[in-house]
Design an enzyme around this catalytic site. Structure first.
Site, PDB file in Angstrom:
ATOM      1  N   GLU A   1      -7.828  -7.429   5.523  1.00 46.68           N
ATOM      2  CA  GLU A   1      -6.964  -8.474   4.960  1.00 46.68           C
ATOM      3  C   GLU A   1      -6.183  -9.199   6.058  1.00 46.68           C
ATOM      4  O   GLU A   1      -5.978 -10.421   5.970  1.00 46.68           O
ATOM      5  CB  GLU A   1      -6.038  -7.849   3.917  1.00 46.68           C
ATOM      6  CG  GLU A   1      -6.787  -7.460   2.647  1.00 46.68           C
ATOM      7  CD  GLU A   1      -6.124  -6.342   1.858  1.00 46.68           C
ATOM      8  OE1 GLU A   1      -4.900  -6.144   2.007  1.00 46.68           O
ATOM      9  OE2 GLU A   1      -6.830  -5.657   1.088  1.00 46.68           O
TER      10      GLU A   1
ATOM     11  N   GLY B   1     -20.937 -17.864 -14.441  1.00 45.55           N
ATOM     12  CA  GLY B   1     -21.323 -17.384 -13.117  1.00 45.55           C
ATOM     13  C   GLY B   1     -22.105 -18.410 -12.311  1.00 45.55           C
ATOM     14  O   GLY B   1     -22.371 -18.198 -11.128  1.00 45.55           O
TER      15      GLY B   1
ATOM     16  N   TYR C   1       0.820  -1.208   0.000  1.00 46.16           N
ATOM     17  CA  TYR C   1       0.000   0.000   0.000  1.00 46.16           C
ATOM     18  C   TYR C   1       0.855   1.260   0.000  1.00 46.16           C
ATOM     19  O   TYR C   1       0.436   2.296  -0.520  1.00 46.16           O
ATOM     20  CB  TYR C   1      -0.960  -0.008   1.191  1.00 46.16           C
ATOM     21  CG  TYR C   1      -2.135  -0.930   0.999  1.00 46.16           C
ATOM     22  CD1 TYR C   1      -3.296  -0.498   0.385  1.00 46.16           C
ATOM     23  CD2 TYR C   1      -2.073  -2.256   1.416  1.00 46.16           C
ATOM     24  CE1 TYR C   1      -4.374  -1.340   0.197  1.00 46.16           C
ATOM     25  CE2 TYR C   1      -3.141  -3.116   1.241  1.00 46.16           C
ATOM     26  CZ  TYR C   1      -4.287  -2.657   0.620  1.00 46.16           C
ATOM     27  OH  TYR C   1      -5.351  -3.502   0.421  1.00 46.16           O
TER      28      TYR C   1
ATOM     29  N   GLY D   1     -24.066 -17.704 -17.580  1.00 43.76           N
ATOM     30  CA  GLY D   1     -22.811 -18.238 -18.076  1.00 43.76           C
ATOM     31  C   GLY D   1     -22.029 -18.976 -17.007  1.00 43.76           C
ATOM     32  O   GLY D   1     -22.588 -19.727 -16.205  1.00 43.76           O
TER      33      GLY D   1
END
Length: 395
Positions: A140, A274, A98, A272
Site C-alpha cells: 500500500e 462486470g 492495522y 453483467g
C-alpha cells in the site's frame, strides 16, 4: 517466512483456527465497531457487513495466507496481497489501522477459542498476522507513492459533467475536475472509490470501474442499482440524486486487473456490470490501433439489461483481431446465444491470457473451463465486485 518454532504450531492449529474463523471474524467486527463506530459508518460497507460477506472474505484471506505460508514457505501469495492492497488504498487505509485490527482480532480469537490459545499459539498466529499486515502495508505504501499522495490521502472532488441512462437499472456518470484540468492517468481496467453522504450522516464508500479509456480529460463510471437495503444504499442514492453539476468525492484510481502491454492474445470475459473494466481495456486497444488477438465474451440477462451493448460491439468491431461472443439468458432476436457463457466452444489462440470480471459463480465456471482447456492458472486473472470470497483459490 514463518519462524521455525511457529511453523509446527500454525500447522497443528490451522484446522481449529480455520474451523472457527467465521465465528472469530464475526466477533472481531462486533468488537471493532463497538470501539470504533465511525469505521462502520464511514469506511466499511454496511451492506456487506449485514449480509456476512465481509466476515467470510476476511476469514478466507487469513486462512489462505496461513496455508500459503505452510505450503510455499519461500513464496508470498502476491496476487492475493495485491488485490487486497489495491482495495485498501482505494479506501484510504493507513498503516496505523492495522494495529487497531490486531487488537480486536486477537481479542476475538481468545474469546472464541478460550484456553486453546496458549502463549505459544498466540505468538505463532501473531507472526501470521504481522507477516500479512506488514506485507500489505508495504504494498500500500508503494501504491500511495506511485499515485503521488500521502498515506491515505486519496480523495478528490469530481464534478458530474454528464449523466447517461444506459439501461433501466444502470446509469453512467462522466466525471471531470471542477477546475477544468485533465483527470489523472490510470491503467485500463482500474477502478475508483466513490464516497457518498447518506441521510443518516454516514459516508459510505463503493468501488466503480473506470469504464472508458485513459488519456482523456474526463473519467466515466457506470453504476448498477443494487436491490435491497442496505446493500443498495449507495447505488440507489446515486441513481436517485446524482445529476450533472453535482460534485462527488472520488478516490485516485487503483486495481490490479489491468491491461497488459505487448501483443500477446487476450480473452476478456465478463458478465453483467462486470463488463465495465473490459470496456476500458477495449476502448484503449481501439484508440491505440492495436492489432493483437482479442476474444471478448460477455453474458447478460437480456439485450435490455446489457449496459453499453452497442459500445461493446463498436469497440470490438474496431479491432482487426477482435472477436465478440455474446450469451443472453433471454436473447430474443439479438443474435446472441441463449443461456450462460461457455468458453469451451470457442477457438482460443495459443498463449492466451484471460481477464475475468463478474459474479463469483461466473468466475468459477469460466476459470474452471479455461484450466480444463489447458490455460495456465497463472494466466487467468479476475476481479470480483464486493468482498473477495474466492481468496486462495487461484491455483
Amino acid at each position: 517466512m514463518l519462524s521455525e518454532q511457529a511453523v509446527p504450531v500454525v500447522r497443528a492449529t490451522l484446522p481449529a483456527v480455520g474451523g472457527a474463523l467465521d465465528r472469530i471474524t464475526e466477533r472481531f467486527y462486533d468488537r471493532l465497531f463497538a470501539a470504533r463506530p465511525e469505521l462502520l459508518r464511514d469506511l466499511f460497507n454496511r451492506g456487506n457487513q449485514a449480509g456476512g460477506e465481509q466476515q467470510k472474505a476476511l476469514a478466507g484471506a487469513i486462512a489462505a495466507f496461513a496455508g500459503a505460508l505452510l505450503e510455499r514457505p519461500d513464496e508470498r501469495p502476491d496476487a492475493m496481497l495485491s488485490r487486497i492492497a489495491h482495495k485498501h488504498a482505494s479506501l484510504g487505509v493507513t498503516s496505523a489501522q492495522y494495529k487497531t485490527v490486531h487488537e480486536h482480532l486477537f481479542a476475538a480469537i481468545a474469546e472464541v477459542l478460550g484456553e486453546a490459545v496458549t502463549p505459544e499459539v498466540a505468538r505463532a498466529w501473531d507472526e501470521v498476522y504481522w507477516l500479512m499486515a506488514n506485507a500489505l502495508i508495504a504494498v500500500e505504501a508503494r501504491l500511495y507513492r506511485r499515485t503521488g499522495v500521502p498515506e491515505g490521502q486519496v480523495w478528490r472532488s469530481m464534478e458530474i459533467a454528464e449523466r447517461r441512462e444506459e439501461t433501466p437499472d444502470t446509469v453512467s456518470f462522466v466525471l471531470r475536475n471542477p477546475d477544468g484540468t485533465p483527470t489523472p492517468p490510470f491503467r485500463p481496467g482500474q477502478y475508483v472509490s466513490v464516497r457518498v453522504p447518506l441521510p443518516d450522516g454516514a459516508r459510505q464508500i463503493r468501488q466503480y470501474s473506470l469504464s472508458a479509456a485513459p488519456g482523456r480529460s474526463q473519467w466515466r463510471i457506470t453504476v448498477k442499482r443494487v436491490a435491497g437495503e442496505p446493500a443498495g444504499e449507495v447505488s440507489s442514492r446515486l441513481h436517485d440524486r446524482a445529476r450533472a453539476g453535482d460534485v462527488l468525492t472520488v478516490s485516485a484510481p487503483f486495481g490490479d486487473l489491468v491491461l497488459p502491454e505487448g501483443e500477446s492474445p487476450l480473452l476478456l470475459a465478463s458478465a453483467g456490470i462486470g463488463s465495465t473494466p473490459m470496456l476500458s481495456m477495449l476502448d484503449h486497444l481501439a484508440s491505440t490501433g492495436s492489432t493483437r488477438p482479442v476474444v471478448v465474451v460477455h453474458a447478460d440477462r437480456s439485450p435490455a439489461t446489457h449496459a453499453h451493448a452497442a459500445e461493446l460491439r463498436r469497440l470490438v468491431a474496431a479491432l482487426p483481431g477482435g472477436a465478440l461472443h455474446l450469451w443472453y439468458e433471454e436473447p430474443g432476436d439479438s443474435g446472441a446465444r441463449p443461456g450462460r457463457a461457455d468458453v469451451t466452444t470457442l477457438d482460443l489462440p495459443a498463449g492466451v491470457t484471460a481477464y475475468l470480471c463478474g459474479p463469483l459463480p461466473f468466475l468459477r465456471a469460466v476459470r474452471g473451463d479455461l484450466l480444463r482447456r489447458g490455460v495456465a492458472a497463472a494466466d487467468v486473472h479476475y476481479e470480483v465486485f464486493g468482498p473477495d470470497l474466492w481468496l486462495g483459490h487461484e491455483g
